[in-house]
Design a protein around this motif. Sequence first.
Motif, short mmCIF file in Angstrom:
data_model
loop_
_atom_site.label_atom_id
_atom_site.label_comp_id
_atom_site.label_asym_id
_atom_site.label_seq_id
_atom_site.Cartn_x
_atom_site.Cartn_y
_atom_site.Cartn_z
N LEU A 25 0.83 -1.20 0.00
CA LEU A 25 0.00 0.00 0.00
C LEU A 25 0.87 1.25 0.00
O LEU A 25 0.59 2.20 -0.74
N ALA A 26 1.93 1.25 0.78
CA ALA A 26 2.84 2.40 0.80
C ALA A 26 3.42 2.65 -0.59
O ALA A 26 3.50 3.80 -1.05
N ASP A 27 3.82 1.58 -1.26
CA ASP A 27 4.35 1.72 -2.62
C ASP A 27 3.28 2.23 -3.59
O ASP A 27 3.56 3.06 -4.45
N THR A 90 7.76 3.51 1.72
CA THR A 90 7.83 3.06 0.33
C THR A 90 9.22 2.58 -0.05
O THR A 90 10.22 3.07 0.49
N THR A 91 9.26 1.64 -0.96
CA THR A 91 10.53 1.19 -1.52
C THR A 91 10.76 1.79 -2.89
O THR A 91 11.77 1.51 -3.53
N ILE A 92 9.83 2.62 -3.33
CA ILE A 92 9.91 3.26 -4.64
C ILE A 92 10.82 4.49 -4.54
O ILE A 92 10.70 5.29 -3.61
N ASP A 101 10.12 16.96 -19.44
CA ASP A 101 10.13 16.27 -20.72
C ASP A 101 9.26 15.01 -20.67
O ASP A 101 9.42 14.17 -19.79
N ILE A 102 8.36 14.89 -21.62
CA ILE A 102 7.42 13.78 -21.65
C ILE A 102 8.14 12.43 -21.68
O ILE A 102 7.75 11.49 -20.99
N ASP A 103 9.23 12.34 -22.46
CA ASP A 103 9.98 11.08 -22.53
C ASP A 103 10.64 10.74 -21.19
O ASP A 103 10.70 9.57 -20.81
N GLY A 104 11.10 11.75 -20.49
CA GLY A 104 11.67 11.54 -19.17
C GLY A 104 10.64 11.00 -18.19
O GLY A 104 10.92 10.09 -17.41
N HIS A 105 9.43 11.56 -18.26
CA HIS A 105 8.35 11.07 -17.39
C HIS A 105 7.98 9.64 -17.74
O HIS A 105 7.78 8.81 -16.85
N ILE A 106 7.90 9.34 -19.03
CA ILE A 106 7.55 7.98 -19.45
C ILE A 106 8.58 6.98 -18.93
O ILE A 106 8.23 5.94 -18.38
N SER A 107 9.84 7.32 -19.06
CA SER A 107 10.90 6.45 -18.57
C SER A 107 10.85 6.30 -17.05
O SER A 107 10.94 5.19 -16.52
N ALA A 108 10.72 7.42 -16.34
CA ALA A 108 10.70 7.38 -14.87
C ALA A 108 9.50 6.57 -14.36
O ALA A 108 9.64 5.77 -13.43
N LEU A 109 8.36 6.76 -14.98
CA LEU A 109 7.17 6.03 -14.54
C LEU A 109 7.27 4.55 -14.87
O LEU A 109 6.95 3.70 -14.04
N THR A 110 7.70 4.24 -16.09
CA THR A 110 7.81 2.84 -16.50
C THR A 110 8.74 2.08 -15.56
O THR A 110 8.43 0.96 -15.13
N ASP A 111 9.87 2.68 -15.22
CA ASP A 111 10.81 2.04 -14.29
C ASP A 111 10.14 1.75 -12.94
O ASP A 111 10.29 0.67 -12.37
N ARG A 112 9.39 2.71 -12.44
CA ARG A 112 8.75 2.56 -11.14
C ARG A 112 7.61 1.54 -11.19
O ARG A 112 7.38 0.80 -10.24
N PHE A 113 6.90 1.50 -12.31
CA PHE A 113 5.84 0.50 -12.46
C PHE A 113 6.43 -0.90 -12.49
O PHE A 113 5.87 -1.83 -11.88
N LYS A 114 7.53 -1.07 -13.18
CA LYS A 114 8.16 -2.39 -13.24
C LYS A 114 8.64 -2.83 -11.86
O LYS A 114 8.46 -3.99 -11.48
N LYS A 115 9.23 -1.92 -11.11
CA LYS A 115 9.71 -2.27 -9.77
C LYS A 115 8.53 -2.62 -8.86
O LYS A 115 8.56 -3.61 -8.14
N THR A 116 7.49 -1.82 -8.92
CA THR A 116 6.32 -2.09 -8.09
C THR A 116 5.67 -3.40 -8.49
O THR A 116 5.26 -4.20 -7.63
N GLY A 117 5.60 -3.66 -9.79
CA GLY A 117 5.05 -4.94 -10.27
C GLY A 117 5.84 -6.13 -9.74
O GLY A 117 5.25 -7.14 -9.33
N ALA A 118 7.15 -6.01 -9.73
CA ALA A 118 7.99 -7.09 -9.20
C ALA A 118 7.72 -7.31 -7.72
O ALA A 118 7.64 -8.46 -7.25
N LEU A 119 7.57 -6.24 -6.97
CA LEU A 119 7.28 -6.36 -5.54
C LEU A 119 5.91 -6.97 -5.29
O LEU A 119 5.73 -7.77 -4.35
N VAL A 120 4.95 -6.63 -6.12
CA VAL A 120 3.61 -7.22 -5.98
C VAL A 120 3.65 -8.70 -6.33
O VAL A 120 3.00 -9.52 -5.67
N ARG A 121 4.44 -9.09 -7.33
CA ARG A 121 4.57 -10.51 -7.65
C ARG A 121 5.21 -11.27 -6.49
O ARG A 121 4.83 -12.40 -6.19
#
Length: 159
Positions: A25-27, A90-92, A101-121
């Motif tokens: 939940l914190a993440d 949070t561990t994020i 920059d939109i590309d910077g946001h996309i990269s930063a968010l994608t990285d965080r989503f992948k990490k959070t997804g791994a923690l949820v798995r």
Amino acid sequence: MTEAFVSGLDDQTRHKMIDLLNERLADMVALTLAVKQAHWNLKGPGFIGVHELLDDVADRMRESADLMAERAVIMGGHAKGTAEEASAKTTIEPYPLELVDIDGHISALTDRFKKTGALVREAIEKASDAGDADTEDLFTEVSRTLDKDAWFIGSNAKV
């Protein structure tokens, strides 16, 4: 602890699952705030599509956070979903505040989503090992949502 509204789980398992739910939940709270930070500040080609997408993503993330928080309470615990708790637990990685920059946001968010997804798995496995099929199923639903939203966000990256 408050009254539990689940059956078939011993106190030790319930306590472990409540802690696990609050960790994730914190993440989720931190990641939702990162999505809103990007939503408010991004600029560049494709702005409106990503801007609107991030609102939808934040809504789905709040739904996932709500599932985790309510499950913790149903199990006799407390949901610990304040901004202060998320910040402390949070561990994020903290989201960059000056990013535009939109590309910077996309990269930063994608990285965080992948990490959070791994923690949820990992949480799925822990719930399974504990014999809590309902919490396992909840985390599986959250995992699918995170993966889908990572794909939606990441698909906006320049190829």
